[in-house]
Design an enzyme around this catalytic site. Structure first.
Site, PDB file in Angstrom:
ATOM      1  CG  ASN A 172      45.106  44.038  34.435  1.00 28.79           C
ATOM      2  OD1 ASN A 172      46.169  44.153  33.817  1.00 28.79           O
ATOM      3  ND2 ASN A 172      45.059  43.603  35.687  1.00 28.79           N
ATOM      4  CE  LYS A 199      44.939  40.019  35.892  1.00 28.73           C
ATOM      5  NZ  LYS A 199      44.471  39.123  36.942  1.00 28.73           N
ATOM      6  CG  HIS A 245      46.097  44.436  39.790  1.00 32.02           C
ATOM      7  ND1 HIS A 245      46.434  43.161  40.173  1.00 32.02           N
ATOM      8  CD2 HIS A 245      44.949  44.337  39.072  1.00 32.02           C
ATOM      9  CE1 HIS A 245      45.525  42.316  39.698  1.00 32.02           C
ATOM     10  NE2 HIS A 245      44.617  43.004  39.031  1.00 32.02           N
ATOM     11  CD  GLU A 275      47.289  39.560  39.196  1.00 28.34           C
ATOM     12  OE1 GLU A 275      47.748  40.135  38.202  1.00 28.34           O
ATOM     13  OE2 GLU A 275      46.250  38.871  39.164  1.00 28.34           O
ATOM     14  CD  GLU A 287      40.598  44.104  40.126  1.00 25.41           C
ATOM     15  OE1 GLU A 287      40.102  43.782  39.043  1.00 25.41           O
ATOM     16  OE2 GLU A 287      41.819  44.051  40.348  1.00 25.41           O
ATOM     17  N   GLY A 339      41.003  35.903  38.983  1.00 30.59           N
ATOM     18  CA  GLY A 339      41.600  34.800  38.241  1.00 30.59           C
ATOM     19  C   GLY A 339      41.267  33.426  38.826  1.00 30.59           C
ATOM     20  CB  SER A 373      36.016  35.687  38.249  1.00 28.10           C
ATOM     21  OG  SER A 373      37.215  35.091  38.716  1.00 28.10           O
TER      22      SER A 373
END
Ligand code: PGA
Length: 255
Positions: free
Chosen positions: A9, A11, A94, A96, A166, A172, A212
């Site tokens: 991904n 991003k 996701h 985010e 996740e 991150g 991560s």
């Protein structure tokens, strides 16, 4: 055995030019590992160039999100009809997008149904926040998100769905969830699928871990029985790292 699937991904990283140059370097590096399903998810503007550059390599392309309507007055949005023929996969839900872009369980469900209707395979991301994790709410949050994402989706579609657990607190942040935690919650996702669709069907669905994931923890995750792959952010942005992740996934699964 479920075929491992590793998705990068990207991003909001890499311009169109950088993306195309990247996959031209990546494709030969990943060529020996065709036993692992390999997916890259660049930003929308690079999808056409990347798809063209990867044609015939066996490496799949995915979008990072989409709208659920086929077309319409939705300024800035990308429709499933625009992704058809361009990508095989689309990441949906996701964290985010849930956190910054008003993605809710309801829009995730609409997008999952739209993706399947247009022949796109959703990678459905679920996961709890740090506060929820610390409050012991992981199981309730994750099972709730899985059930909501799949409301009204019938069993015939299951083989076109990939799930990704996740934990938000591990994305991150460099704080990865232990492989035991990851395996337990991925198992919980599978149990939820079993409640919805029966155990045999649930056993066929691939479930990734994300947060991560790096070359130095990849084997630990991929050695877990429930974990079928990884959704990788940061470590998918370098050819050497992403290649190493795929190589380690193949090794850990004995391929
Ligand atoms: P990360 O991102 O690997 O950089 O933690 C994972 C993701 O957001 O999918």
């Amino acid at each position: 055995m479920r075929q491992p699937i590793i998705a990068g991904n990207w991003k909001m990283y890499k311009t169109h030019t950088e993306a195309v140059a990247f996959v031209k370097e990546l494709a030969p590096a990943l060529a020996p590992f065709s036993a692992v399903e390999r997916v890259v998810c660049p930003p929308f503007i690079a999808l056409a160039g990347v798809s063209e550059a990867l044609a015939g390599t066996g490496i799949e392309v995915g979008a990072q999100s989409m709208h659920w309507e086929a077309q319409g007055a939705f300024t800035s949005q990308i429709a499933p009809t625009m992704l058809q023929g361009l990508v095989g996969y689309v990441i949906i839900g996701h964290s985010e997008c849930r956190q910054y872009l008003n993605e809710t369980d309801e829009t995730v469900n609409k997008k999952v149904k739209a993706a399947l209707a247009y022949g796109l395979k959703p990678i459905i991301a679920v996961g709890e926040s740090l506060t929820q994790f610390e409050a012991g709410q992981t199981d309730t949050v994750v099972t709730g998100q899985v059930r909501a994402a799949l409301a009204g989706v019938d069993a015939a579609n299951l083989n076109n769905i990939v799930m990704a657990y996740e934990p938000i607190w591990a994305i991150g942040t460099g704080k990865n969830a232990s492989s035991e935690i990851a395996n337990r919650v991925v198992g919980l996702v599978r149990n939820t699928l079993a409640e919805l669709y029966g155990k045999p069907a649930a056993e066929t669905v691939r479930i990734q871990y994300g947060g991560s994931v790096k070359p130095d923890n990849m084997v630990e995750y991929m050695s877990q029985p429930e974990i079928d792959g990884a959704l990788v952010g940061g470590a998918s942005l370098k050819v050497a790292d992403f290649t190493r992740l795929i190589e380690l996934a193949a090794q850990a699964k004995g391929l």
